[in-house]
Design a protein around this motif. Structure first.
Motif, PDB file in Angstrom:
ATOM      1  N   GLY A 270       0.812  -1.210   0.000  1.00 31.12           N
ATOM      2  CA  GLY A 270       0.000   0.000   0.000  1.00 31.12           C
ATOM      3  C   GLY A 270       0.843   1.256   0.000  1.00 31.12           C
ATOM      4  N   SER A 271       1.893   1.266   0.802  1.00 29.32           N
ATOM      5  CA  SER A 271       2.786   2.430   0.841  1.00 29.32           C
ATOM      6  C   SER A 271       3.465   2.641  -0.504  1.00 29.32           C
ATOM      7  CB  SER A 271       3.847   2.245   1.919  1.00 29.32           C
ATOM      8  OG  SER A 271       3.268   2.241   3.188  1.00 29.32           O
ATOM      9  N   PHE A 272       3.920   1.550  -1.105  1.00 32.29           N
ATOM     10  CA  PHE A 272       4.571   1.652  -2.409  1.00 32.29           C
ATOM     11  C   PHE A 272       3.602   2.197  -3.457  1.00 32.29           C
ATOM     12  CE2 PHE A 272       5.638  -0.235  -6.540  1.00 32.29           C
ATOM     13  CZ  PHE A 272       6.879   0.344  -6.736  1.00 32.29           C
ATOM     14  N   GLN A 273       2.378   1.677  -3.484  1.00 33.68           N
ATOM     15  CA  GLN A 273       1.403   2.140  -4.459  1.00 33.68           C
ATOM     16  C   GLN A 273       1.035   3.607  -4.233  1.00 33.68           C
ATOM     17  OE1 GLN A 273      -1.794  -0.721  -4.290  1.00 33.68           O
ATOM     18  NE2 GLN A 273      -0.835  -2.018  -5.844  1.00 33.68           N
TER      19      GLN A 273
ATOM     20  N   LYS B 253      -5.433   8.649 -13.154  1.00 34.22           N
ATOM     21  CA  LYS B 253      -6.010   8.760 -11.806  1.00 34.22           C
ATOM     22  C   LYS B 253      -7.026   7.651 -11.560  1.00 34.22           C
ATOM     23  CE  LYS B 253      -7.110  10.768  -7.876  1.00 34.22           C
ATOM     24  NZ  LYS B 253      -6.664   9.989  -6.742  1.00 34.22           N
ATOM     25  N   SER B 254      -7.871   7.355 -12.547  1.00 38.42           N
ATOM     26  CA  SER B 254      -8.857   6.287 -12.358  1.00 38.42           C
ATOM     27  C   SER B 254      -8.180   4.928 -12.253  1.00 38.42           C
ATOM     28  CB  SER B 254      -9.892   6.303 -13.483  1.00 38.42           C
ATOM     29  OG  SER B 254      -9.307   5.916 -14.705  1.00 38.42           O
ATOM     30  N   GLY B 255      -7.055   4.753 -12.924  1.00 39.64           N
ATOM     31  CA  GLY B 255      -6.289   3.510 -12.786  1.00 39.64           C
ATOM     32  C   GLY B 255      -5.766   3.337 -11.367  1.00 39.64           C
ATOM     33  N   PHE B 256      -5.255   4.404 -10.791  1.00 38.81           N
ATOM     34  CA  PHE B 256      -4.792   4.340  -9.407  1.00 38.81           C
ATOM     35  C   PHE B 256      -5.953   4.076  -8.448  1.00 38.81           C
ATOM     36  CE2 PHE B 256      -0.956   6.769 -10.869  1.00 38.81           C
ATOM     37  CZ  PHE B 256      -0.028   5.826 -10.496  1.00 38.81           C
ATOM     38  N   ASP B 257      -7.094   4.694  -8.726  1.00 38.20           N
ATOM     39  CA  ASP B 257      -8.275   4.459  -7.883  1.00 38.20           C
ATOM     40  C   ASP B 257      -8.724   3.001  -7.962  1.00 38.20           C
ATOM     41  OD1 ASP B 257      -8.242   7.117  -7.131  1.00 38.20           O
ATOM     42  OD2 ASP B 257      -9.832   7.719  -8.542  1.00 38.20           O
TER      43      ASP B 257
END
Length: 89
Positions: free
Chosen positions: A27-30, A56-60
């Motif tokens: 999670g920290s890395f992402q 941004k939607s890919g990260f979400d």
């Protein structure tokens, strides 16, 4: 029998803690990757706005998938803990 019981509990706790540590590290890395990427493309005039929204939607989506995975693992861990309790282990 108490040695086996102790071993099963300790092995379970070891694996549970290992998962938590790996999950938190992932999670920290992402989150860091998202922050850096969005900062790099945020002010770049060559990167079109629709593409920024897609990134941004890919990260979400990754974040939602990670949370869903965590929920399923937590559900499985709870079921296993219930099994251990029922078996008096």
């Amino acid at each position: 029998m108490s040695e086996a019981t102790s071993f099963i509990r300790k092995a379970y706790e070891f694996n549970k803690n290992g998962f938590e540590n790996a999950y938190n590290a992932m999670g920290s890395f992402q989150e860091q990757a998202e922050e850096v990427t969005l900062r790099l493309i945020g002010d770049n005039p060559l990167f079109p706005e629709p593409a920024k929204k897609i990134v941004k939607s890919g990260f979400d989506a990754c974040k939602q998938g990670r949370e869903s995975f965590k929920g399923q693992v937590t559900k499985s861990q709870k079921a296993f803990e219930d099994l251990l309790t029922t078996a008096n282990l």
